[in-house]
Motif scaffolding. Structure first.
Motif, PDB file in Angstrom:
ATOM      1  N   VAL A 163       0.769  -1.525  -0.042  1.00 43.17           N
ATOM      2  CA  VAL A 163       0.012  -0.316  -0.062  1.00 43.17           C
ATOM      3  C   VAL A 163       1.194   1.098  -0.719  1.00 43.17           C
ATOM      4  O   VAL A 163       1.797   1.703   1.080  1.00 43.17           O
ATOM      5  CB  VAL A 163      -0.863  -0.057   1.522  1.00 43.17           C
ATOM      6  CG1 VAL A 163      -2.336   1.289   1.142  1.00 43.17           C
ATOM      7  CG2 VAL A 163      -1.886  -1.385   1.711  1.00 43.17           C
ATOM      8  N   SER A 164       0.475   2.543  -1.303  1.00 38.66           N
ATOM      9  CA  SER A 164       1.971   3.097  -0.900  1.00 38.66           C
ATOM     10  C   SER A 164       1.008   4.477  -0.869  1.00 38.66           C
ATOM     11  O   SER A 164      -0.407   4.881  -0.099  1.00 38.66           O
ATOM     12  CB  SER A 164       2.311   3.137  -2.909  1.00 38.66           C
ATOM     13  OG  SER A 164       0.565   3.861  -3.500  1.00 38.66           O
ATOM     14  N   GLY A 165       0.842   5.830  -0.349  1.00 38.78           N
ATOM     15  CA  GLY A 165       0.289   6.879  -0.227  1.00 38.78           C
ATOM     16  C   GLY A 165       0.263   7.455   0.841  1.00 38.78           C
ATOM     17  O   GLY A 165      -0.249   8.327   1.960  1.00 38.78           O
ATOM     18  N   SER A 166       0.676   7.031   2.442  1.00 39.43           N
ATOM     19  CA  SER A 166       0.612   6.857   3.247  1.00 39.43           C
ATOM     20  C   SER A 166       1.064   8.426   3.615  1.00 39.43           C
ATOM     21  O   SER A 166       1.979   8.812   3.321  1.00 39.43           O
ATOM     22  CB  SER A 166       1.365   6.271   4.291  1.00 39.43           C
ATOM     23  OG  SER A 166       1.197   4.894   3.944  1.00 39.43           O
ATOM     24  N   THR A 167       0.296   9.229   4.502  1.00 34.47           N
ATOM     25  CA  THR A 167       0.442  10.596   5.192  1.00 34.47           C
ATOM     26  C   THR A 167       0.086  10.487   6.325  1.00 34.47           C
ATOM     27  O   THR A 167      -0.569   9.210   7.152  1.00 34.47           O
ATOM     28  CB  THR A 167      -0.829  11.405   4.237  1.00 34.47           C
ATOM     29  OG1 THR A 167      -2.293  10.838   4.931  1.00 34.47           O
ATOM     30  CG2 THR A 167      -0.301  11.464   2.560  1.00 34.47           C
ATOM     31  N   GLY A 168       1.064  11.289   7.406  1.00 32.97           N
ATOM     32  CA  GLY A 168       0.796  11.576   8.779  1.00 32.97           C
ATOM     33  C   GLY A 168       2.255  12.818   8.946  1.00 32.97           C
ATOM     34  O   GLY A 168       2.580  12.860   8.141  1.00 32.97           O
ATOM     35  N   THR A 169       2.184  12.550  10.377  1.00 34.22           N
ATOM     36  CA  THR A 169       3.490  13.487  10.880  1.00 34.22           C
ATOM     37  C   THR A 169       3.805  11.980  12.344  1.00 34.22           C
ATOM     38  O   THR A 169       3.486  11.561  12.682  1.00 34.22           O
ATOM     39  CB  THR A 169       2.242  14.156  11.982  1.00 34.22           C
ATOM     40  OG1 THR A 169       1.682  13.993  12.660  1.00 34.22           O
ATOM     41  CG2 THR A 169       1.637  15.813  10.974  1.00 34.22           C
ATOM     42  N   LEU A 170       5.446  12.829  12.152  1.00 37.71           N
ATOM     43  CA  LEU A 170       6.221  12.184  12.887  1.00 37.71           C
ATOM     44  C   LEU A 170       6.686  13.158  14.328  1.00 37.71           C
ATOM     45  O   LEU A 170       7.203  13.941  13.971  1.00 37.71           O
ATOM     46  CB  LEU A 170       6.741  11.202  12.721  1.00 37.71           C
ATOM     47  CG  LEU A 170       8.605  10.624  13.239  1.00 37.71           C
ATOM     48  CD1 LEU A 170       7.394   9.601  14.281  1.00 37.71           C
ATOM     49  CD2 LEU A 170       9.077  10.365  12.555  1.00 37.71           C
ATOM     50  N   VAL A 171       6.364  13.533  15.381  1.00 32.51           N
ATOM     51  CA  VAL A 171       7.270  14.091  16.132  1.00 32.51           C
ATOM     52  C   VAL A 171       8.173  13.428  16.731  1.00 32.51           C
ATOM     53  O   VAL A 171       8.120  12.057  17.658  1.00 32.51           O
ATOM     54  CB  VAL A 171       6.340  14.501  17.289  1.00 32.51           C
ATOM     55  CG1 VAL A 171       6.959  15.609  18.245  1.00 32.51           C
ATOM     56  CG2 VAL A 171       5.007  15.667  17.123  1.00 32.51           C
ATOM     57  N   PHE A 172       9.734  13.483  16.428  1.00 26.07           N
ATOM     58  CA  PHE A 172      10.744  12.749  16.860  1.00 26.07           C
ATOM     59  C   PHE A 172      11.632  13.424  17.998  1.00 26.07           C
ATOM     60  O   PHE A 172      12.052  14.962  16.902  1.00 26.07           O
ATOM     61  CB  PHE A 172      11.000  12.118  16.191  1.00 26.07           C
ATOM     62  CG  PHE A 172      12.926  10.893  15.908  1.00 26.07           C
ATOM     63  CD1 PHE A 172      11.779   9.950  16.585  1.00 26.07           C
ATOM     64  CD2 PHE A 172      13.437  11.101  15.174  1.00 26.07           C
ATOM     65  CE1 PHE A 172      12.974   8.634  17.058  1.00 26.07           C
ATOM     66  CE2 PHE A 172      14.732  10.265  15.336  1.00 26.07           C
ATOM     67  CZ  PHE A 172      14.187   9.500  15.974  1.00 26.07           C
ATOM     68  N   ASP A 173      12.467  13.087  18.483  1.00 23.84           N
ATOM     69  CA  ASP A 173      14.158  13.044  19.220  1.00 23.84           C
ATOM     70  C   ASP A 173      15.413  12.080  18.529  1.00 23.84           C
ATOM     71  O   ASP A 173      14.995  11.346  19.578  1.00 23.84           O
ATOM     72  CB  ASP A 173      13.798  14.243  20.478  1.00 23.84           C
ATOM     73  CG  ASP A 173      15.395  14.320  20.977  1.00 23.84           C
ATOM     74  OD1 ASP A 173      16.480  14.184  20.254  1.00 23.84           O
ATOM     75  OD2 ASP A 173      15.353  14.735  22.437  1.00 23.84           O
ATOM     76  N   ARG A 174      16.011  11.697  18.388  1.00 23.02           N
ATOM     77  CA  ARG A 174      16.749  11.011  18.232  1.00 23.02           C
ATOM     78  C   ARG A 174      17.333  10.902  19.019  1.00 23.02           C
ATOM     79  O   ARG A 174      17.898   9.429  19.659  1.00 23.02           O
ATOM     80  CB  ARG A 174      17.834  10.867  16.888  1.00 23.02           C
ATOM     81  CG  ARG A 174      18.229  11.719  17.472  1.00 23.02           C
ATOM     82  CD  ARG A 174      19.629  11.919  15.533  1.00 23.02           C
ATOM     83  NE  ARG A 174      20.103  10.772  15.359  1.00 23.02           N
ATOM     84  CZ  ARG A 174      20.510   9.793  14.208  1.00 23.02           C
ATOM     85  NH1 ARG A 174      21.256  11.162  13.175  1.00 23.02           N
ATOM     86  NH2 ARG A 174      21.408   9.067  14.518  1.00 23.02           N
ATOM     87  N   ASP A 175      17.538  11.676  20.110  1.00 25.87           N
ATOM     88  CA  ASP A 175      18.166  11.420  21.124  1.00 25.87           C
ATOM     89  C   ASP A 175      17.624  11.100  22.219  1.00 25.87           C
ATOM     90  O   ASP A 175      17.683  10.954  23.619  1.00 25.87           O
ATOM     91  CB  ASP A 175      19.129  13.207  21.789  1.00 25.87           C
ATOM     92  CG  ASP A 175      20.081  13.191  20.543  1.00 25.87           C
ATOM     93  OD1 ASP A 175      20.593  11.802  20.330  1.00 25.87           O
ATOM     94  OD2 ASP A 175      20.096  14.072  20.574  1.00 25.87           O
ATOM     95  N   ASP A 176      15.756  11.206  22.464  1.00 30.01           N
ATOM     96  CA  ASP A 176      15.212  10.579  23.054  1.00 30.01           C
ATOM     97  C   ASP A 176      13.716   9.814  22.386  1.00 30.01           C
ATOM     98  O   ASP A 176      12.839  10.623  22.204  1.00 30.01           O
ATOM     99  CB  ASP A 176      14.617  11.895  23.827  1.00 30.01           C
ATOM    100  CG  ASP A 176      13.832  11.488  24.960  1.00 30.01           C
ATOM    101  OD1 ASP A 176      13.504   9.887  25.389  1.00 30.01           O
ATOM    102  OD2 ASP A 176      13.061  12.165  25.703  1.00 30.01           O
TER     103      ASP A 176
END
Length: 217
Positions: A37-50
């Motif tokens: 399945v292609s075309g996924s959408t969304g948001t990611l809140v990310f801190d690679r140190d935590d």
């Protein structure tokens, strides 16, 4: 810049072109049927140190399911299986992320599929966080993830002697750094040199050099 702001988790937008969900399920014991399945959408809140501060909210458009055969696609999208006419999207919202090491974590949340919401955990690998080598050179994060779910738990019990219950998932995802509220790119705080050196001005001619085509991702 205040230190508290500098250490806030960053917000990323999933790239629907380079994000894909692959699924595999037993086909009458003969093989594993595989689709994407292609075309996924969304948001990611990310801190690679935590990793504990990571948050993911993503929608997967099930109408874009592809098993490599039009009739097979229609059968899986039908009302006795995915029922995409009434439930066109799968929706995952994370609730916690448990770090394993710097580049691995278990991310758990709630998956809504076919109108039913159940817990789902994914094993996630962080592949890279860096400036993309192709224009427009956006800051990009790349992830791989795996998970397994029971289709019966989501109300899909049709064809039990032909279709297995366990659905294996593999997700490949890329996310681009979102713009901040001021509209500026946050990665401007730590700019990286462009991989293409600017051309020297042509002092011998008034004609402009013909632009070179950009590579296709």
């Amino acid at each position: 810049m205040p230190a508290a702001f500098a250490f806030e988790p960053q917000t990323w937008a999933l790239d629907p072109v380079h994000t894909r969900v692959l699924f595999a399920i037993d086909h009458a014991g003969f093989s594993k049927a595989m689709g994407t399945v292609s075309g996924s959408t969304g948001t990611l809140v990310f801190d690679r140190d935590d990793w504990t501060r990571a948050r993911l909210d993503v929608r997967v458009p099930l109408e874009r399911l592809d098993l490599g055969d039009a009739k097979w696609n229609d059968a899986v999208r039908a009302s006795n299986l995915l029922d995409t006419r009434r439930h066109p999207d799968a929706h995952f919202v994370s609730t916690k992320a448990e770090p394993i090491d710097a580049n691995h974590a278990k991310v758990c949340g709630e998956l809504t599929l076919r109108g039913t919401t159940k817990p789902l955990c994914m094993d996630v690998t962080l592949n890279a966080v860096k400036r993309h080598p192709l224009p427009p050179f956006r800051r990009t994060a790349g992830f791989s993830a795996t998970a397994t779910l029971s289709r019966a738990e989501f109300g899909m019990s049709a064809w039990p002697t032909v279709i297995g219950d366990a659905v294996e998932l593999r997700i490949e995802a890329e996310a681009e750094r979102a713009r901040d509220e001021a509209g500026a790119r946050d990665d401007s705080m730590s700019p990286e040199p462009s991989p293409v050196e600017p051309a020297e001005p042509d002092t011998q001619s008034n004609t402009q050099p013909e632009p070179q085509p950009e590579p296709t991702p």
